[in-house]
Motif scaffolding. Sequence first.
Motif, short mmCIF file in Angstrom:
data_model
loop_
_atom_site.label_atom_id
_atom_site.label_comp_id
_atom_site.label_asym_id
_atom_site.label_seq_id
_atom_site.Cartn_x
_atom_site.Cartn_y
_atom_site.Cartn_z
N VAL A 174 0.84 -1.19 0.00
CA VAL A 174 0.00 0.00 0.00
C VAL A 174 0.88 1.24 0.00
N VAL A 175 0.42 2.26 -0.71
CA VAL A 175 1.04 3.59 -0.66
C VAL A 175 0.07 4.50 0.09
N ILE A 176 0.57 5.19 1.12
CA ILE A 176 -0.26 6.07 1.95
C ILE A 176 0.19 7.51 1.75
N ASP A 177 -0.72 8.34 1.29
CA ASP A 177 -0.48 9.78 1.19
C ASP A 177 -1.13 10.47 2.38
N GLY A 178 -0.50 11.52 2.87
CA GLY A 178 -1.12 12.34 3.91
C GLY A 178 -0.62 12.10 5.31
N VAL A 179 0.40 11.24 5.48
CA VAL A 179 0.96 11.04 6.82
C VAL A 179 1.82 12.25 7.16
N PRO A 180 1.48 12.99 8.20
CA PRO A 180 2.23 14.22 8.50
C PRO A 180 3.71 13.94 8.78
N ALA A 181 4.57 14.81 8.28
CA ALA A 181 6.00 14.69 8.54
C ALA A 181 6.25 14.72 10.05
N GLY A 182 7.12 13.84 10.51
CA GLY A 182 7.45 13.77 11.93
C GLY A 182 6.66 12.75 12.70
N THR A 183 5.65 12.14 12.08
CA THR A 183 4.86 11.12 12.77
C THR A 183 5.76 9.94 13.14
N PRO A 184 5.83 9.55 14.42
CA PRO A 184 6.64 8.38 14.80
C PRO A 184 6.03 7.11 14.19
N ILE A 185 6.86 6.28 13.60
CA ILE A 185 6.43 5.01 13.03
C ILE A 185 6.99 3.89 13.90
N ASP A 186 6.12 3.25 14.66
CA ASP A 186 6.52 2.19 15.59
C ASP A 186 6.45 0.85 14.86
N GLU A 187 7.61 0.38 14.40
CA GLU A 187 7.62 -0.85 13.61
C GLU A 187 7.31 -2.08 14.45
N GLU A 188 7.55 -2.03 15.75
CA GLU A 188 7.17 -3.16 16.61
C GLU A 188 5.65 -3.24 16.74
N ALA A 189 4.99 -2.11 16.89
CA ALA A 189 3.52 -2.11 16.95
C ALA A 189 2.93 -2.58 15.64
N ILE A 190 3.52 -2.16 14.53
CA ILE A 190 3.06 -2.61 13.21
C ILE A 190 3.18 -4.13 13.11
N ALA A 191 4.32 -4.68 13.53
CA ALA A 191 4.54 -6.13 13.46
C ALA A 191 3.53 -6.87 14.33
N MET A 192 3.18 -6.31 15.49
CA MET A 192 2.22 -6.95 16.38
C MET A 192 0.85 -7.05 15.71
N HIS A 193 0.40 -5.96 15.10
CA HIS A 193 -0.91 -5.99 14.44
C HIS A 193 -0.88 -6.89 13.20
N MET A 194 0.22 -6.89 12.46
CA MET A 194 0.32 -7.76 11.29
C MET A 194 0.26 -9.23 11.71
N ALA A 195 0.88 -9.56 12.84
CA ALA A 195 0.86 -10.94 13.32
C ALA A 195 -0.54 -11.38 13.72
N ARG A 196 -1.37 -10.45 14.19
CA ARG A 196 -2.74 -10.80 14.56
C ARG A 196 -3.55 -11.24 13.34
#
Length: 368
Positions: A24-46
């Motif tokens: 997916v390509v996401i437009d509109g994510v404000p610059a400076g938004t923290p991207i928590d890759e561990e949280a992403i991995a947790m939700h992907m695993a669900r």
Amino acid sequence: MRATFGEHFRLTIWGESHGPALGVVIDGVPAGTPIDEEAIAMHMARRAPGQDPTSTARKEPDRVQIVSGLLDGRATGAPLCGMIANTNTRSGDYAQLRARMRPGHADYAAFVKYGGCNDPRGGGPFSGRLTAPLVFAGSIARALLSAQGITIGAHIASIAGIPDARFDPACVSAETLQGLQSSRFPLLSPGQEAPMRRAVEEARLQGDSVGGVIECAAVGVRPGIGSPFFGSVESVISALAFSVPAVKAIEFGDGPALSGLRGSQANDPMRYEGDRVVCLSNHNGGITGGITNGMPLVFRAAVKPTPSIALEQQTVDVTTRENVTLSIRGRHDPCIVPRAVVVMESVLAIALCDLMMDDAAGRVLGPS
């Protein structure tokens, strides 16, 4: 084929179930938004397949490679692109499905619309596999919403007609929603897990499948988000929810049950608590006039049984133009409801994010 959703938090999903990758390509994510890759991995695993007896045997790690829009753990403001490799495909399982259409699946409709050029392997772009990038996008949306004090969660409301308890719509807590995220089989009444699992296993052993209902909620949503008519909160959430394969119905608050009530029963009485207006009940699911009213936002989505089943079914062969029978072999979920819980949470997160950005009109949604 339309693959884009949203006006401000804008997604374009790409890929197929058995292609090299999807994302997916996401437009509109404000610059400076923290991207928590561990949280992403947790939700992907669900959502990931092959981790529970109710799931398909196909195992995919569903690791997201962020290939643009990220630097030093923060969004750069450029389009954010996440890519997920397909590593465990068995396309040979789908050879007969080029001609023999699966009842209940998109095969025939897609064959007609695309003149037979559609990809039937694993359902191609019609596969539930395409919800993986949706969960990634939902994880990014959660980060933005969390900064605004919003928490999202969901549970299995029923499987095969076996019910879980319902949220108390007037006082859903953030702690309850967060707790549900830690379970692969999220329930409010844990004692219902065993009979639900038995129903799924009975269907699997008979070469069949079962469906269910997912109840989703968000708390901390301020009043005044959304628009009447075409930009209503219900219509935006529903538009995205119905893009999820197998979702066939959605209801907000008490849904159809409201039609059997009198106005005096269906209305939600209001009072002040300090400077805040609250409702004493929440029959309308936190939305009135298409706009949030500050109460918990609650909806339920009905998920039909997986159409790919081993039981013999009547169908057609579009090559020979004959009536035939079909028994589907391969790796398919006897029940997709447990894996779809995080998908519906993601739907709500993405829709709310886009609605709040639309409402901002001068306010900034993102890190302060």
